[in-house]
Design a protein around this motif. Structure first.
Motif, short mmCIF file in Angstrom:
data_model
loop_
_atom_site.label_atom_id
_atom_site.label_comp_id
_atom_site.label_asym_id
_atom_site.label_seq_id
_atom_site.Cartn_x
_atom_site.Cartn_y
_atom_site.Cartn_z
N LEU A 267 0.84 -1.21 0.00
CA LEU A 267 0.00 0.00 0.00
C LEU A 267 0.87 1.25 0.00
CD1 LEU A 267 -2.65 -1.07 2.67
CD2 LEU A 267 -2.97 -0.99 0.20
N ALA B 180 2.63 1.77 -3.38
CA ALA B 180 1.70 2.20 -4.43
C ALA B 180 1.15 3.60 -4.18
CB ALA B 180 0.54 1.20 -4.52
N ARG B 181 1.60 4.23 -3.09
CA ARG B 181 1.11 5.56 -2.72
C ARG B 181 -0.42 5.57 -2.62
NH1 ARG B 181 5.68 6.21 -1.48
NH2 ARG B 181 7.01 8.01 -1.85
N SER B 182 -0.95 4.54 -1.96
CA SER B 182 -2.39 4.41 -1.79
C SER B 182 -2.78 4.85 -0.38
CB SER B 182 -2.84 2.95 -2.00
OG SER B 182 -2.51 2.51 -3.31
N ALA B 183 -3.91 5.51 -0.28
CA ALA B 183 -4.42 5.89 1.04
C ALA B 183 -5.00 4.66 1.72
CB ALA B 183 -5.49 6.97 0.89
N PHE B 184 -4.83 4.56 3.02
CA PHE B 184 -5.44 3.48 3.79
C PHE B 184 -5.72 4.00 5.20
CE2 PHE B 184 -0.82 2.95 3.75
CZ PHE B 184 -0.50 2.90 5.09
N VAL C 21 -2.82 10.75 0.90
CA VAL C 21 -1.96 11.20 -0.19
C VAL C 21 -2.15 12.69 -0.41
CG1 VAL C 21 -1.40 10.92 -2.63
CG2 VAL C 21 -2.10 8.93 -1.28
N HIS D 145 -2.06 15.11 -3.00
CA HIS D 145 -2.06 15.08 -4.47
C HIS D 145 -1.35 16.28 -5.08
CE1 HIS D 145 -4.66 11.56 -4.64
NE2 HIS D 145 -5.44 12.14 -3.72
N MET E 291 2.99 12.08 1.11
CA MET E 291 2.03 11.37 1.94
C MET E 291 2.07 11.90 3.37
SD MET E 291 2.38 7.38 0.74
CE MET E 291 0.76 6.94 1.36
#
Length: 692
Positions: free
Chosen positions: A266, A269-273, A297, A299, A304
């Motif tokens: 995660l 992949a620079r994904s928010a969680f 993230v 943007h 992050m």
């Protein structure tokens, strides 16, 4: 006329007016501007010598203190001053920054002849000059040649502009001093733009300072990263959680924290969680940290923002959220009988230790009340108190509820996993009610927890240490369950460290009246009626009843009686017939007969009495017994009891149509062999009625 000639002519005219002023003559106000004239008047009144400047300078200690106080202004201005100076350096100009008190903090070039760091630029010391007069007039201005009060400055042009804070107050002043020969008319505009840039920088600095202060006040760790993963900011909470001794700003996050396998994809992949229960490895501390991790993230920058919350604090919050809190103490337990005094004395003595306690007693005797009191009298008071009803949890879910599970442990499992009851109780007490109903396969895991104080979530491999006190309760004969191989012997001895036998209500001589009064007053307040007491006959009836449902049944009876009462006191007419009738018929069960029963016989009798009181209605019976529906049906099957046998008969028939259960009700407290004979008789009567 050329520009230089015009400038020279202007200087001469101003100088002539300056001489007139010094001689006490009237000046031409078309030549001398108003703010300049006001400054000259102030200087004359301050007895400033126009032919000799007396500089005042701070001591090094005073200058250091002033520099520290105005560090925010200096930091916001230095870069802009350097940019401006690069444009005017060829003109032999000087740019200066002074505080609201006129103390010069910084000059370019440093320690120039015109302005020097540490000098105080105020009119009472050096007369009319850009910095000093700007502070008096509180506006941007320009002092040209002989407009300066002292002759020492007649060859210069001073431009100055005030620096304001967000409330409009002057916090400093920026000035540019140039020789008259090299002065450029655009200097004033350039100075205004520079001051605007400084104030914007100060506003941004205030905003960032407020945000940083808020982040430091947060009770969770915060880390901001740039697009490349380098740390831009880390608050003190995150530093503490990660056991970092030096601030890692500028370092890549990968060199500071090692993420778990569940989180690493995660993050890459620079994904928010959100709220992922995980374990981080802090490289500097070389140890793992359990925490709840979230990421957002940015943007606009590609970076992050990470937040870290301590797992134990989150568990404590979760227990508060679900109401896992002990509210009762020993002072809430009502009873003056000798059996109650004895058990309370033992309970108070053992409360202060961490010993495992096994509460034994019939349904409705107040086992959870004792469990909460034990917790609140212990050093764990204020910590989580988690209740688990082992008989109410579905068999297929009990493992995950108690021990938790990891991500993807089974179909339908939460993506982030879930802590179990034992983890939620960490630091506090867990109350295992109806422990005798726990399945054997779960008993194995519970035994391991009791031995090692370690929890392994379903689907996981990592052990989690928990610091908990265990209080268990049951209305079963656990020793007999061990003999019947429905309860593990090793677990029984682990739980049976300090057993507390809570006496049933029928064995607590005199407590029925105390409790009845307590419940009457409680429900009278709720109902808002004017009840003042309980009649003597009603108290006799209540005291004579066997109370198979114990305190819970008494509370329900008094609630009903309180709402049914018409006068100022509860009477026998307000009590159920099963209670008022028992006293009238004189067949109430005495303590000797009750004491002779086995625990299973007591449990069966309690269920039958509750069914009899509720006329066979299951919902009312469950309320009286405080028992779950699944446990209730299990008991019915075990003891061969049919709830339908306790329901009212049908419409009146030719034989008088009396309710058979009411006819038999006074006889159901006789000895076992007599009850069996009467039961056979009842069945014969039922069959004869059906045949008719």
């Amino acid at each position: 006329m050329s520009g230089s000639a015009t400038m020279l002519e202007k200087r001469k005219r101003i100088f002539e007016e300056w001489k007139k002023f010094q001689n006490g003559e009237e000046v031409d106000h078309t030549v001398v501007r108003d703010f300049v004239y006001r400054s000259w008047v102030r200087c004359r009144n301050l007895h400033v010598d126009p032919f000799r400047v007396i500089y005042r300078e701070l001591t090094p200690e005073q200058l250091d203190a002033e520099t520290e106080r105005y560090a925010f202004l200096l930091d916001s201005s230095k870069t802009i001053m350097e940019q401006i100076y690069s444009l005017i350096s060829d003109s032999h100009s000087t740019i200066s920054l002074a505080t609201s008190k006129g103390v010069i903090l910084h000059t370019l070039p440093e320690n120039g002849i015109v302005s020097r760091r540490g000098r105080v630029s105020r009119e009472k010391y050096i007369g009319t000059v850009g910095l000093a007069t700007c502070l008096e007039e509180k506006k941007q201005l320009e002092i040209f040649a002989a407009e300066h009060y002292c002759t020492e400055n007649h060859d210069f042009v001073c431009s100055a502009a005030p620096i304001l804070d967000k409330s409009g107050q002057i916090i400093g002043v920026l000035g540019i001093t140039s020789p008259c020969e090299t002065f450029h008319p655009h200097t004033s505009g350039m100075l205004g733009a520079a001051v605007y840039a400084i104030m914007e920088q100060l506003g941004l600095r205030d905003l960032l300072g407020e945000q940083k202060a808020l982040l430091e006040l947060m009770d969770e760790g915060v880390i901001t990263l740039d697009a490349g993963g380098s740390i831009r900011f880390i608050n003190a909470k995150a530093m503490s959680m990660l056991r970092l001794r030096t601030e890692p700003v500028g370092k890549n996050i990968a060199g500071v924290i090692r993420f778990s396998q569940a989180v690493r994809p995660l993050f890459d992949a620079r994904s928010a969680f959100h709220d992922v229960d995980t374990t981080l490895m802090a490289e500097e501390a070389a140890q793992s940290i359990s925490c709840v991790l979230s990421a957002a993230v940015n943007h606009s920058t590609g970076g992050m923002i990470l937040t870290l919350r301590e797992s134990d604090r989150m568990r404590e919050f979760a227990t508060r959220l679900v109401g896992a809190k002990a509210t009762f103490s020993f002072s809430d337990i009502i009873g003056e009988s000798e059996p109650m005094k004895e058990v309370l004395q033992k309970a108070r003595k053992i409360a202060e230790s961490d010993t495992t306690v096994l509460l034994l007693g019939e349904s409705g005797t107040g086992k959870e009340l004792f469990a909460q009191s034990l917790h609140n009298a212990s050093p764990r008071q204020g910590k989580p108190f988690v209740v688990v009803n082992c008989g109410a949890l579905p068999r297929e879910l009990i493992q995950s509820e108690l021990f938790g599970y990891t991500e993807g442990a089974f179909t339908g499992a939460s993506r982030q996993g879930k802590p179990g009851k034992f983890e939620l109780a960490d630091g506090g007490t867990i109350f295992l009610d109806e422990i005798g109903e726990m399945p054997l396969d779960v008993q194995v895991n519970l035994l391991r927890l009791l031995q090692n104080r370690e929890v392994v979530r379903i689907g996981g491999q990592r052990t989690r240490l928990v610091n908990i006190r265990i209080i268990a309760a049951t209305n079963k004969n656990l020793y007999r369950a061990v003999q019947e191989q429905t309860f593990r012997e090793d677990l029984y001895y682990r739980l049976n460290v300090f057993p507390l036998h809570i006496p049933p209500l029928r064995e607590r001589q005199g407590d029925v009246a105390l409790l009845a009064w307590h419940f009457m007053q409680k429900f009278a307040r709720q109902a808002g009626n004017s009840l003042k007491g309980i009649s003597e006959d009603a108290l006799k009836a209540l005291s004579a009843y066997a109370w198979p449902g114990n305190i819970r049944e008494l509370e329900n009876v008094m609630e009903r009686a309180t709402y049914m009462a018409i006068g100022e006191e509860v009477t026998t007419a307000d009590l159920p017939e099963s209670i008022s009738g028992a006293s009238a018929h004189g067949v109430e069960e005495g303590p000797a007969e009750v004491g002779a029963r086995s625990s299973e016989g007591q449990e069966k009798a309690a269920i039958e009495a509750a069914l009899r009181t509720a006329r066979g209605h299951v919902a009312d019976t469950l309320k009286l017994l405080g028992m779950s529906r699944s446990t209730f049906y299990y008991k019915l099957k075990r003891y061969g009891i049919r709830s339908s046998d306790f329901r009212r008969g049908g419409p009146e028939d030719g034989s008088g149509g009396q309710d058979i259960s009411r006819v038999l009700e006074p006889l159901l407290t006789l000895r076992k062999e007599e009850l069996e004979a009467l039961a056979d008789l009842a069945r014969q009567i039922c069959r004869s009625r059906e045949g008719a």
